[in-house]
Motif scaffolding. Sequence first.
Motif, mmCIF file in Angstrom:
data_model
loop_
_atom_site.group_PDB
_atom_site.id
_atom_site.type_symbol
_atom_site.label_atom_id
_atom_site.label_comp_id
_atom_site.label_asym_id
_atom_site.label_seq_id
_atom_site.Cartn_x
_atom_site.Cartn_y
_atom_site.Cartn_z
ATOM 1 N N LEU A 9 54.219 -16.818 7.059
ATOM 2 C CA LEU A 9 55.135 -15.799 6.914
ATOM 3 C C LEU A 9 54.589 -14.623 7.520
ATOM 4 C CD1 LEU A 9 57.822 -14.689 5.553
ATOM 5 C CD2 LEU A 9 56.377 -14.321 3.416
ATOM 6 N N LYS A 10 55.377 -13.869 8.598
ATOM 7 C CA LYS A 10 54.931 -12.578 9.256
ATOM 8 C C LYS A 10 55.846 -11.667 8.886
ATOM 9 C CE LYS A 10 54.509 -11.545 13.786
ATOM 10 N NZ LYS A 10 54.269 -11.933 15.100
ATOM 11 N N SER A 11 55.659 -10.483 8.119
ATOM 12 C CA SER A 11 56.590 -9.643 7.490
ATOM 13 C C SER A 11 56.284 -8.438 7.257
ATOM 14 C CB SER A 11 57.454 -10.232 6.398
ATOM 15 O OG SER A 11 58.324 -9.440 5.564
ATOM 16 N N THR A 12 56.987 -7.241 7.151
ATOM 17 C CA THR A 12 56.747 -5.992 6.517
ATOM 18 C C THR A 12 56.679 -6.566 4.979
ATOM 19 O OG1 THR A 12 58.857 -5.433 6.685
ATOM 20 C CG2 THR A 12 57.645 -4.530 8.255
ATOM 21 N N ALA A 13 56.126 -5.452 4.286
ATOM 22 C CA ALA A 13 55.982 -5.670 2.808
ATOM 23 C C ALA A 13 56.508 -4.542 2.192
ATOM 24 C CB ALA A 13 54.549 -6.119 2.467
ATOM 25 N N VAL A 14 56.871 -4.658 0.834
ATOM 26 C CA VAL A 14 57.395 -3.647 -0.151
ATOM 27 C C VAL A 14 56.157 -3.299 -1.102
ATOM 28 C CG1 VAL A 14 59.108 -2.947 -1.905
ATOM 29 C CG2 VAL A 14 59.871 -4.408 0.140
ATOM 30 N N PRO A 15 55.873 -2.147 -0.990
ATOM 31 C CA PRO A 15 54.586 -1.915 -1.932
ATOM 32 C C PRO A 15 55.037 -1.248 -3.364
ATOM 33 C CG PRO A 15 55.115 0.033 -0.561
ATOM 34 C CD PRO A 15 56.047 -0.745 -0.216
ATOM 35 N N LEU A 16 54.443 -1.808 -4.551
ATOM 36 C CA LEU A 16 54.669 -1.550 -5.898
ATOM 37 C C LEU A 16 53.188 -1.487 -6.430
ATOM 38 C CD1 LEU A 16 57.134 -0.947 -7.806
ATOM 39 C CD2 LEU A 16 56.913 -3.364 -8.477
ATOM 40 N N PRO A 17 52.883 -0.233 -6.383
ATOM 41 C CA PRO A 17 51.257 -0.048 -6.929
ATOM 42 C C PRO A 17 51.319 0.392 -8.490
ATOM 43 C CG PRO A 17 51.819 1.954 -5.680
ATOM 44 C CD PRO A 17 53.180 0.966 -5.693
ATOM 45 N N ILE A 18 52.038 -0.640 -9.139
ATOM 46 C CA ILE A 18 51.914 -0.058 -10.459
ATOM 47 C C ILE A 18 51.275 -1.525 -11.099
ATOM 48 C CG2 ILE A 18 53.525 -0.100 -12.772
ATOM 49 C CD1 ILE A 18 55.339 1.186 -10.758
ATOM 50 N N GLU A 19 50.280 -1.412 -12.198
ATOM 51 C CA GLU A 19 49.590 -2.431 -13.040
ATOM 52 C C GLU A 19 50.480 -2.856 -14.064
ATOM 53 O OE1 GLU A 19 45.824 -1.137 -14.055
ATOM 54 O OE2 GLU A 19 45.289 -0.334 -11.921
ATOM 55 N N ASN A 20 50.298 -4.216 -14.342
ATOM 56 C CA ASN A 20 50.873 -4.802 -15.619
ATOM 57 C C ASN A 20 52.450 -4.824 -15.462
ATOM 58 O OD1 ASN A 20 48.301 -5.029 -16.847
ATOM 59 N ND2 ASN A 20 48.501 -2.920 -17.765
ATOM 60 N N VAL A 21 52.799 -5.038 -14.496
ATOM 61 C CA VAL A 21 54.302 -5.163 -14.091
ATOM 62 C C VAL A 21 54.786 -6.451 -14.805
ATOM 63 C CG1 VAL A 21 56.337 -5.684 -12.501
ATOM 64 C CG2 VAL A 21 54.614 -3.983 -11.916
ATOM 65 N N ASP A 22 55.694 -6.197 -16.158
ATOM 66 C CA ASP A 22 55.953 -7.400 -16.887
ATOM 67 C C ASP A 22 57.305 -8.008 -16.617
ATOM 68 O OD1 ASP A 22 57.931 -6.122 -18.696
ATOM 69 O OD2 ASP A 22 56.418 -4.589 -19.051
ATOM 70 N N THR A 23 57.529 -9.032 -17.033
ATOM 71 C CA THR A 23 58.591 -9.778 -16.674
ATOM 72 C C THR A 23 59.974 -9.044 -17.178
ATOM 73 O OG1 THR A 23 58.172 -11.365 -18.671
ATOM 74 C CG2 THR A 23 57.751 -11.984 -16.544
ATOM 75 N N LEU A 72 56.273 -8.954 -1.363
ATOM 76 C CA LEU A 72 56.171 -7.666 -2.381
ATOM 77 C C LEU A 72 54.804 -7.757 -2.814
ATOM 78 C CD1 LEU A 72 57.556 -5.812 -4.237
ATOM 79 C CD2 LEU A 72 57.591 -7.950 -6.008
ATOM 80 N N VAL A 73 54.202 -6.177 -2.704
ATOM 81 C CA VAL A 73 52.894 -6.110 -3.109
ATOM 82 C C VAL A 73 52.754 -5.363 -4.132
ATOM 83 C CG1 VAL A 73 50.540 -5.276 -2.206
ATOM 84 C CG2 VAL A 73 52.103 -5.997 -0.553
ATOM 85 N N GLY A 74 52.301 -6.079 -5.387
ATOM 86 C CA GLY A 74 52.488 -5.349 -6.791
ATOM 87 C C GLY A 74 50.867 -5.077 -7.159
ATOM 88 N N GLY A 75 50.741 -4.388 -8.220
ATOM 89 C CA GLY A 75 49.470 -3.969 -8.692
ATOM 90 C C GLY A 75 48.954 -5.140 -9.605
ATOM 91 N N LYS A 76 47.784 -4.752 -10.320
ATOM 92 C CA LYS A 76 46.826 -5.776 -11.044
ATOM 93 C C LYS A 76 47.855 -6.366 -12.361
ATOM 94 C CE LYS A 76 43.650 -4.863 -14.062
ATOM 95 N NZ LYS A 76 42.491 -4.359 -14.586
ATOM 96 N N ASN A 77 47.499 -7.658 -12.608
ATOM 97 C CA ASN A 77 48.210 -8.315 -13.849
ATOM 98 C C ASN A 77 49.628 -8.401 -13.568
ATOM 99 O OD1 ASN A 77 48.194 -9.570 -16.155
ATOM 100 N ND2 ASN A 77 48.402 -8.056 -17.412
ATOM 101 N N PHE A 78 50.110 -8.858 -12.430
ATOM 102 C CA PHE A 78 51.759 -9.148 -12.002
ATOM 103 C C PHE A 78 52.266 -9.965 -12.791
ATOM 104 C CE2 PHE A 78 55.344 -9.383 -9.611
ATOM 105 C CZ PHE A 78 55.618 -8.317 -9.153
ATOM 106 N N GLY A 79 53.337 -9.664 -13.459
ATOM 107 C CA GLY A 79 54.289 -10.989 -14.018
ATOM 108 C C GLY A 79 53.789 -11.011 -15.414
#
Lengths: 198, 468
Positions: A9-23, A72-79
């Motif tokens: 997969l070659k793609s641009t990415a969406v940044p979401l630099p927030i930690e502990n993004v919960d469900t 999608l690029v997320g912060g630490k402890n994603f999901g």
Amino acid sequence: MAYDKFNILKSTAVPLPIENVDTDQLIPARFLKATERVGFGDNLFRDWRYNPDNTPKKDFVLNNPVYSGKILVGGKNFGSGSSREHAAWAVYDYGFRCVVSSFFADIFRNNCLNIGVLPVQVSPEFSEKIFAAIFADPNTELEVNLPEQTITLLATGEKETFEISPYKKDNMLNGFDDIDYLQSIKPEIEEFALQLPL
Amino acid sequence: MSKTLFDKVWDTHVVRKIEGGPDVLFIDRHLIHEVTSPVAFLGLKSRGIKVLYPERTFATADHNTPTINQHLPVADPLSANQLKALESNSNEYGISHWGLGHQKNGIVHVVGPEYGITQPGATIVCGDSHTSTHGAFGAIAFGIGTSEVEMVLSTQCIMQPKPKKMRINVNGKLGVGVTPKDVALFIISQLTTSGATGYFVEYAGDVFENMTMEGRMTVCNLSIEMGARGGMIAPDETTIDYVKGREFSPKGEAWDRALAYYKTLKTDADAVFDKELTFDGSSIEPMITYGTNPGMGMGISHDIPDAAHAEGGAATYAKSLGYMGFSEGESMIGKKIDFVFVGSCTNGRIEDFRAFTSIIKGRHKADDVTVWLVPGSHIVEAQIKEEGLLDILTEAGFELRQPGCSACLAMNDDKIPAGKYAVSTSNRNFEGRQGPGSRTMLASPLVAAAAAVTGVVTDPRTLIEELV
């Protein structure tokens, strides 16, 4: 449920630099009332994405036309949080095929692998580099190579390898799921059940 | 070779190990509810496969059900549709269905143990992360996604890599006013919400040995909130006394066989854990959370930590406190609250209502606070009435609602309005968890009671007779 095969997969990415993004952020509980797996992408990050009157919140990254892509690029402890597979469905249905984070919550990672979203865990340092690169140039591309198990910042060539079990890798490369496998060993399961203590 | 409790139960249930992949794990008991099962049944239909062992799956409706007027048709058409789907799917595949109005209906993790579906040494799954509750019996119990619900329905197995093992020891005497909920919130505050990710936890030490089954369920329930897939406690006499004679517990010779198995369920003396932590139970205070994840908790007499002492980045911490409308260094005591919620799979059992009532007895509900008291099941509801708790509650200005998940996740009408503060005995304080814009402070039933009668965050120890 069948999903598209994953290879490179070659793609641009969406940044979401927030930690502990919960469900509950990925998909709030009030949007879990469907009896079919359709339309969850519309409610991905619903309360971060929309005001109570359903107008888009301009400062949220999914509403910023500068950022787009299948990663999608997320912060630490994603999901973290609930086991709702709907969270992974929302990510997939929105159009993401890969989530990158320096750390994933366990059930969310598992759910992603079961439905064809590739969770790529990178080091905290590489995660910082990816965020910096995207913020410096939103058109910067990432390459996620599943056969090689690498993720590369194409602008600089910096890359890291990531972990995935050979079994899950094979499933993702071929678009198989666990039910196909389990169905194939059903007689063995039925025999096993006869000797259980309970 | 020496084994942990977890190893013993896991290894007993491995059908097959896959080279370079997960284990195929046999599941003894499967619980389903209306929200995470419909798509799994659609999958079965599209593949044209049956439920392999319908007698091993039990269905109850809880997540979206109303908690008043349950005898009337469910007004929300989407919720009604999910409830109908659970009923028709259960009927079509021969699964026991405890729908709305059924005497056995209630929160899945409350009714499972009540009816003896939960057994020591069993493997138990449900499409709900708080399935970890059942670990209180020495079962391996954890939440799964909908794809896995379909796997269990069709083959009674899921595919899981074996997690790492952690033991958490808590010894010492708990202080007056300190409940199992406080012990769990304390542990999570020490580990953070990701501190046990990748691990399965065994709780050990005299604090857990001295707990009732209900207390153990509260602790194991919250295992997921530190990232662990599940947590378990070795079965002992307390466990066996609870399990014996329940409707779905083994009977006669089957009970004798089961008992022999239960007695093997403890960690061998020289077994090794990947990680081991020990805490002093006597140092734990009544706890309360101040942020937007369950790891952001502290002793109720403490001040909100400053960002430098917080887990995670400063930006995330500031976002969290900003959402709550709190500041670093503030005390929580005296903060005005708008709602109190007592219930959920964490604290919706009879002992929780006894604890709540112990504080409110002889006092009155604060005027400007809305209080929702939601029993976890009809059995709990009946006990509240039979023990005279309802009379005390009514006298103090409180009402009792009907069983369900309710404001824990606010899928039904029990939503905390935007900006309002709730002291809640549930399990998650995520942004919007209890309704869009709601602000949740997690705490024990005692802290909830102290808030309900004073209208502000109050240390319950100031209201407990033997302490004042």
